[in-house]
Structure formats: C-alpha cells, structure tokens
Design a protein around this motif. Sequence first.
Motif, PDB file in Angstrom:
ATOM      1  N   ASP A   7      12.739   7.352  -7.266  1.00 54.21           N
ATOM      2  CA  ASP A   7      11.433   6.796  -6.868  1.00 54.21           C
ATOM      3  C   ASP A   7      11.502   6.077  -5.523  1.00 54.21           C
ATOM      4  O   ASP A   7      10.982   4.977  -5.338  1.00 54.21           O
ATOM      5  CB  ASP A   7      10.876   5.855  -7.955  1.00 54.21           C
ATOM      6  N   GLN A  22       9.945   6.569  -2.978  1.00 55.97           N
ATOM      7  CA  GLN A  22       8.636   6.354  -2.337  1.00 55.97           C
ATOM      8  C   GLN A  22       8.133   4.921  -2.544  1.00 55.97           C
ATOM      9  O   GLN A  22       7.185   4.488  -1.905  1.00 55.97           O
ATOM     10  CB  GLN A  22       7.598   7.360  -2.865  1.00 55.97           C
ATOM     11  N   GLU A  23       8.804   4.173  -3.420  1.00 54.22           N
ATOM     12  CA  GLU A  23       8.383   2.786  -3.714  1.00 54.22           C
ATOM     13  C   GLU A  23       9.115   1.744  -2.857  1.00 54.22           C
ATOM     14  O   GLU A  23       8.998   0.548  -3.110  1.00 54.22           O
ATOM     15  CB  GLU A  23       8.634   2.464  -5.198  1.00 54.22           C
ATOM     16  N   GLU A  73       8.692   0.351   0.041  1.00 57.44           N
ATOM     17  CA  GLU A  73       7.886  -0.737   0.617  1.00 57.44           C
ATOM     18  C   GLU A  73       7.538  -1.768  -0.457  1.00 57.44           C
ATOM     19  O   GLU A  73       7.670  -2.976  -0.249  1.00 57.44           O
ATOM     20  CB  GLU A  73       6.587  -0.179   1.210  1.00 57.44           C
ATOM     21  N   ASN A  74       7.064  -1.264  -1.604  1.00 61.22           N
ATOM     22  CA  ASN A  74       6.652  -2.169  -2.685  1.00 61.22           C
ATOM     23  C   ASN A  74       7.830  -2.964  -3.245  1.00 61.22           C
ATOM     24  O   ASN A  74       7.655  -4.087  -3.715  1.00 61.22           O
ATOM     25  CB  ASN A  74       5.971  -1.380  -3.810  1.00 61.22           C
ATOM     26  N   LEU A  75       9.015  -2.367  -3.189  1.00 55.48           N
ATOM     27  CA  LEU A  75      10.214  -3.069  -3.678  1.00 55.48           C
ATOM     28  C   LEU A  75      10.726  -4.090  -2.667  1.00 55.48           C
ATOM     29  O   LEU A  75      11.565  -4.918  -3.006  1.00 55.48           O
ATOM     30  CB  LEU A  75      11.333  -2.050  -3.954  1.00 55.48           C
ATOM     31  N   HIS A 130      12.562  10.287  -2.763  1.00 52.67           N
ATOM     32  CA  HIS A 130      11.142  10.227  -3.136  1.00 52.67           C
ATOM     33  C   HIS A 130      10.867  11.217  -4.271  1.00 52.67           C
ATOM     34  O   HIS A 130      11.316  12.365  -4.215  1.00 52.67           O
ATOM     35  CB  HIS A 130      10.254  10.570  -1.941  1.00 52.67           C
ATOM     36  N   ASP A 185       6.770  -3.182 -13.217  1.00 56.08           N
ATOM     37  CA  ASP A 185       6.246  -2.842 -11.893  1.00 56.08           C
ATOM     38  C   ASP A 185       7.259  -3.175 -10.800  1.00 56.08           C
ATOM     39  O   ASP A 185       8.267  -3.846 -11.036  1.00 56.08           O
ATOM     40  CB  ASP A 185       4.923  -3.577 -11.627  1.00 56.08           C
ATOM     41  N   THR A 186       6.936  -2.697  -9.584  1.00 57.15           N
ATOM     42  CA  THR A 186       7.864  -2.849  -8.464  1.00 57.15           C
ATOM     43  C   THR A 186       8.051  -4.314  -8.082  1.00 57.15           C
ATOM     44  O   THR A 186       9.100  -4.681  -7.550  1.00 57.15           O
ATOM     45  CB  THR A 186       7.362  -2.071  -7.236  1.00 57.15           C
ATOM     46  N   GLU A 187       7.062  -5.146  -8.353  1.00 59.84           N
ATOM     47  CA  GLU A 187       7.209  -6.562  -8.002  1.00 59.84           C
ATOM     48  C   GLU A 187       8.369  -7.189  -8.783  1.00 59.84           C
ATOM     49  O   GLU A 187       9.240  -7.859  -8.222  1.00 59.84           O
ATOM     50  CB  GLU A 187       5.908  -7.326  -8.285  1.00 59.84           C
TER      51      GLU A 187
END
Length: 262
Positions: A42, A44-45, A47-49, A73, A244-246
């Motif tokens: 994953d 593609q995550e 930025e969120n990570l 990705h 979640d990524t947070e």
Amino acid sequence: MKIAEQELTITSKVLGREVTCTLLMPEDGAVAEPLNLLLLNDGQELENLKLADTLENLYERNCLKPLLTVAIHAGEDRIQEYGIAGKPDFKKRGAKADLYTKFIKTELLPFIYEHTGIDDFETTAFAGFSLGGLSAMDIAWNNPELFNKVGAFSASFWWRGKDLAKGYTNDDRLMHSLIKNTTGKPELKFWLQTGTKDETADRNKNGIIDSIDDTIDIIKELLAKGYERPADIQYLEMLGGTHDTETWGKAMPKFLQWAFGK
C-alpha cells in the motif's frame, strides 16, 4: 537529513499491469553500506503515513541505520493480489496472492538489486497495513530466505476459509492454519500492531475486538512454534488506535527502530 523520493514503474508480466513503486532514501548519497531494505505494501499511502517526515526525524536523532524503503503501490486488484498465496478466502478474495508473491520474488527484488547495485541487504523486512499486513506476513513466512523481519499493522488475520454463518471455527483462519501447519520454524522476527478501536466486530462475544483476538492468537501460534517474546515477537497495542493511516503512521517510528534501529 533529507529523504529523496523516486517514483519508478515496473511493467509486471506476472501481474499483467504496471506497478508503481516509490523509493525513499537519504539524499546526497549519504548512505554507507551496509544498506537495509524495507518493502511496504500500500505504498500509495506514503503521504498519509507521513513516512518521509518520520524517516527524516529518526535519522536526525541518529536512531536509524541506512535504509532503502520501496513502497509498492496497490493496484485496482488489491483485494485479489493481497491475501494468502494459494488459499483464497471464503469469498474467493486473494485469488492472485500467489501471483503477487511471484512478482515480489521474480520481478521486484531483482529490479531493486539491479537498480541499487546491491544484492545483499543487511536486514530485509516486509511490512503492510490491514490486508497488506496479512500479505506481508504470508510472503515473508513462506520466503524466510529473502526476509528477516515482518511488520503487520492491524493485519487482516481474520481472513478465513469459511463464512461465519456456515459453521466457522477459529481453525478456519487461514494465516493461523498456515503457521500451525508449517514444518519447522522460519528464521524470522515479527512486529505486530493493533489499535483498541480498529473495529467493533467481536465474533466470540468475549468483549475483545477481533483484530486484537486474532493478532494475539497469531502470537500464540508463533510461541507454539518456538519463537520467544520479546526476542522474536514484539506486540504494540495502541490505546484508542483506529484502523487508518493516522494510527499506523504514529506506530511507524516504533516499527522502524525495532527493525532497523541503531
């Protein structure tokens, strides 16, 4: 230390698609060997990570060995490519997990070796989140000659071969069965994370969410194989942690320092 990001595309014959990977490494060639490698599902995550920020912070504090992260990705077929190789779940999801494993082994890793000119990393880890965590665990478990460590964040260890409504028992969980039925003990170390708010599902009505129950049961299967805590198994349960990524981003420094810490 700044982190350099490079995006590369691999044309995968095995998966029949273009696979985008983001490579993260300290810039300015400030990397002395030996180098370590992290494959991340994953990708593609990223930025969120906030992964680049986390890496910069850890390098600044001199907590991390030189690390190349290859963030893979996911494609549109994520739910088919992630899972357990050769064993789709009761809804036939994960039917391409064997192909994804083959992609990692025969296309991605050779590409990385060629691209970096390094064919022997000090530590090679595979990590992922949710279904990507299950995938990382399955691939590393079956290929311990390629990987030393696994990171499974809120992994989908509920993945099962039988529908809950059709006589399901805990023995129908595919990863648990795989561990139990493997002969011998792969040379691996495991880092597992859950959040107390990963979900609300509680199959056995014991007051503990399935995410935690299933992960604890994975640890029990590993202990039964002869792995030891804390030498081989680390478990992080995050109070109030969500799926979640947070939450996973907050857990990431602990994983990175466990896997590649100075």
